[in-house]
Every structure is written in structure tokens, then in C-alpha cells.
Motif scaffolding. Structure first.
Motif, PDB file in Angstrom:
ATOM      1  N   UNK A  39       0.857  -1.184   0.000  1.00  0.00           N
ATOM      2  CA  UNK A  39       0.000   0.000   0.000  1.00  0.00           C
ATOM      3  C   UNK A  39       0.895   1.236   0.000  1.00  0.00           C
ATOM      4  N   UNK A  40       1.616   1.482  -1.082  1.00  0.00           N
ATOM      5  CA  UNK A  40       2.617   2.553  -1.060  1.00  0.00           C
ATOM      6  C   UNK A  40       2.029   3.930  -0.824  1.00  0.00           C
ATOM      7  N   UNK A  41       0.803   4.181  -1.316  1.00  0.00           N
ATOM      8  CA  UNK A  41       0.232   5.505  -1.100  1.00  0.00           C
ATOM      9  C   UNK A  41      -0.129   5.731   0.358  1.00  0.00           C
ATOM     10  N   UNK A  42      -0.504   4.644   1.063  1.00  0.00           N
ATOM     11  CA  UNK A  42      -0.791   4.760   2.494  1.00  0.00           C
ATOM     12  C   UNK A  42       0.502   4.980   3.261  1.00  0.00           C
ATOM     13  N   UNK A  43       1.552   4.266   2.909  1.00  0.00           N
ATOM     14  CA  UNK A  43       2.827   4.440   3.593  1.00  0.00           C
ATOM     15  C   UNK A  43       3.358   5.855   3.387  1.00  0.00           C
ATOM     16  N   UNK A  44       3.195   6.385   2.162  1.00  0.00           N
ATOM     17  CA  UNK A  44       3.644   7.757   1.902  1.00  0.00           C
ATOM     18  C   UNK A  44       2.822   8.748   2.718  1.00  0.00           C
ATOM     19  N   UNK A  45       1.514   8.479   2.866  1.00  0.00           N
ATOM     20  CA  UNK A  45       0.666   9.372   3.661  1.00  0.00           C
ATOM     21  C   UNK A  45       1.072   9.358   5.123  1.00  0.00           C
ATOM     22  N   UNK A  46       1.520   8.211   5.621  1.00  0.00           N
ATOM     23  CA  UNK A  46       2.029   8.182   6.995  1.00  0.00           C
ATOM     24  C   UNK A  46       3.197   9.146   7.146  1.00  0.00           C
ATOM     25  N   UNK A  47       4.076   9.159   6.146  1.00  0.00           N
ATOM     26  CA  UNK A  47       5.240  10.052   6.222  1.00  0.00           C
ATOM     27  C   UNK A  47       4.796  11.508   6.278  1.00  0.00           C
ATOM     28  N   UNK A  48       3.803  11.860   5.458  1.00  0.00           N
ATOM     29  CA  UNK A  48       3.288  13.230   5.476  1.00  0.00           C
ATOM     30  C   UNK A  48       2.654  13.546   6.826  1.00  0.00           C
ATOM     31  N   UNK A  49       1.860  12.609   7.331  1.00  0.00           N
ATOM     32  CA  UNK A  49       1.219  12.824   8.632  1.00  0.00           C
ATOM     33  C   UNK A  49       2.274  12.963   9.739  1.00  0.00           C
ATOM     34  N   UNK A  50       3.320  12.158   9.691  1.00  0.00           N
ATOM     35  CA  UNK A  50       4.373  12.276  10.700  1.00  0.00           C
ATOM     36  C   UNK A  50       5.020  13.658  10.661  1.00  0.00           C
TER      37      UNK A  50
END
Length: 313
Positions: A39-50
Motif C-alpha cells: 500500500x505505497x500511497x498509504x505508507x507515503x501518507x504516513x510520512x506526510x502525517x508524521x
């Protein structure tokens, strides 16, 4: 505030930020054979949220999470505030002790009780990945910030209704209205997904993790219904509701959730509670629907801005 709005360098004391996220398990480092679909888009969104969370610099984190028939066995409360807690480490999750803000947690529980919420308090509860994954993926670990874990039952019916979850979340938000801390509200859990073992009533039995996984593997195969298929319709209705301030959408989105989105979608009560606590619309950072996983699986990450006042526009 939108994602295009510059991040304030110094959020005001008393400000609040809300982040909601599904459990989308990333592979262990160096393990290309990890069986969970990427789920690369979800993992990338985690980075943005962090990044947003780090810029916000929360002084306290309130996590609304659920359990997967691990932590609460002999008694399963509808709502519970943990006064002390550890991370169980299941599902490739973190282990250790949460730095629970015990005095704040106890005062919050008393506040909820004073406002007619039948609240339980929990000591030494071993929380599962319903809390641990989001602490790892959004906060960078379970020990980064003082935390107040709030459990909402979703895996062992009856689950709170969406309207009830919003009421509880609003009361939690009110508790912090007159306090000076910058508070991060986190809502955890999945969107559309179905867990065949959870179609059976909870038997309350204690099992170690190996026994649990073996049992659930057998039940998942025995209870699988090939005709049960979901699409992304309920997810999109739900996420659109979180983008609003009013509560008019809660009744419709919260009706027939299991039929429309699977029994795992009950976990969205945690998103509703965090949304109501923060008092702001949420913007979706990423959304993915995987039709190849089980009967269908939706995952998303969403967050708010951080006004100086909880009720600011």
C-alpha cells in the motif's frame, strides 16, 4: 487549512490536530516475501502525517483505538480509558510500555462519567495493534509523547453507534477546551474489510498469539463466503462525512455497516470519535481500495489543520 497551506512554525498552546489512519501493515525491512499486499500511497501518507505531527509538536496524544479480541477477555467494556498500558507486539507491532499520562487519563474518565458516559478504567492493559501500529507509524514509536489511550469496542458486538462515538469524542474534546496542552487526537482502525472469525460470538477465551493465529486461520477458511464482495462505496461516503463539520451524515453512514462494508468497518467508530474530539473537518491524504484482499479492503489516512482555538474556522 489544506495541505497546500504553509505549516505554522509555532502552533498555539491549546491548539489541536486530528489524524486518522487505517492499519496497513508495511513489510519488515529486507523482507520482499511479506504476504501483505503493498500500500505505497498509504505508507507515503504516513510520512506526510508524521511531518505534520512533528511540526505540531503535541504535548499530549489521545488515541482512540480498538482491540481484536486480545486485551479485554473476561469483561469487554464498551468504552475504557487506560490508566497504565503496554504494547502487545502482535501483527509485527511494537512492544514496550506506553507513557500514559495517568492523572490526565483519570480526570478524563471522571469527566466522561460526570457526563453520563458509562466509562471503564483499565490498569496494566496489554493493547494490541489497534493502538500499536498507529503509535509506530504516526508517532514514530509508542514512547515519543505522553498518551491517553481510549478503547472503543468494535470486534465483539455490540459496538457503539457512530452517533454514540461522536458524542463520546465531543465530550473528550470539551475536556481539553480549557487546558493549555497542544493535543493530538488519533483515530485508528480499518475501513471496509471483513474478518470471517468475527462472525462468531466472542467466547471470551484467553489464547496465546500462536493459538489465536492458528484458530483464526482455520476459521477464515471455514467461514469464508466467496459471494461476499464489497466495493469502495461505503468508504467514500464515510470519508466525505469526515470532511464536514455537521453530524447529519452519521446516521446514514452508521446504518448497516457490517452489511455494506464488513464487520471490520465497525472500527471506524474510532475515526468518528477522533473527528468529533478535534471538532474540525478532515482532509484525506490517501485512500486505497484493494478488491483482491478478502471481500475487499479499504485503507486511508486523513488529517485536520490546527487552529489556535478548537472551534476556529
Amino acid at each position: 487549512m489544506t495541505l497546500d497551506t504553509p505549516i505554522p512554525t509555532s502552533p498555539a498552546r491549546g491548539a489541536r490536530l486530528t489524524v486518522c489512519s487505517s492499519h496497513a501493515i508495511p513489510p519488515p525491512p529486507g523482507d520482499p516475501a511479506w504476504p501483505v499486499p503493498p500500500k505505497p500511497e498509504i505508507w507515503a501518507a504516513w510520512a506526510t502525517a508524521r511531518e505534520r505531527i512533528q511540526a505540531f509538536a503535541p504535548e499530549l496524544v489521545v488515541v482512540f483505538g480498538t482491540d481484536h479480541r486480545r486485551a479485554f477477555r473476561a469483561v469487554i467494556p464498551s468504552v475504557a480509558v487506560a490508566l497504565t498500558a503496554t504494547a502487545r507486539g502482535d501483527r509485527n507491532g511494537p512492544v514496550g510500555t506506553y507513557p500514559v499520562a495517568g492523572d490526565t487519563a483519570r480526570a478524563l474518565a471522571e469527566h466522561l462519567s460526570a457526563h453520563d458516559v458509562d466509562i471503564a478504567v483499565a490498569h496494566r492493559v496489554a493493547l494490541d495493534h489497534g493502538f500499536g501500529h498507529s503509535a509506530r507509524d504516526l508517532l514514530g514509536g509508542i514512547d515519543r509523547h505522553p498518551i491517553v489511550p481510549i478503547f472503543l469496542n468494535a470486534a465483539s458486538p455490540p459496538a457503539p453507534s457512530f452517533r454514540r462515538a461522536a458524542h463520546i469524542g465531543e465530550l473528550v474534546g470539551r475536556f481539553f477546551d480549557d487546558r493549555p496542552e497542544r493535543v493530538l487526537f488519533v483515530g485508528t482502525g480499518g475501513l471496509t474489510h471483513h474478518l470471517p472469525p468475527y462472525t462468531l460470538p466472542d467466547d471470551g477465551a484467553e489464547r496465546d498469539e500462536d493459538e489465536r493465529l492458528a484458530l483464526y486461520a482455520r476459521l477464515s477458511q471455514a467461514l469464508a463466503d466467496p459471494s461476499l464482495r464489497f466495493d469502495d462505496g461505503w468508504d467514500r461516503e464515510f470519508l466525505a462525512g469526515l470532511g464536514r463539520r455537521d453530524r447529519d451524515w452519521l446516521q446514514a453512514a452508521g446504518t448497516d455497516v457490517v452489511r455494506r462494508a464488513g464487520n471490520g468497518a465497525n472500527e471506524a467508530v474510532c475515526w468518528v470519535a477522533a473527528w468529533a474530539a478535534g471538532g474540525q473537518p478532515l482532509q484525506v491524504l490517501a485512500y486505497r481500495f484493494d478488491a483482491t484482499t478478502g471481500a475487499g479492503n479499504g485503507a486511508a489516512v486523513a488529517l485536520s489543520g490546527w487552529p489556535a482555538s478548537p472551534l476556529a474556522a
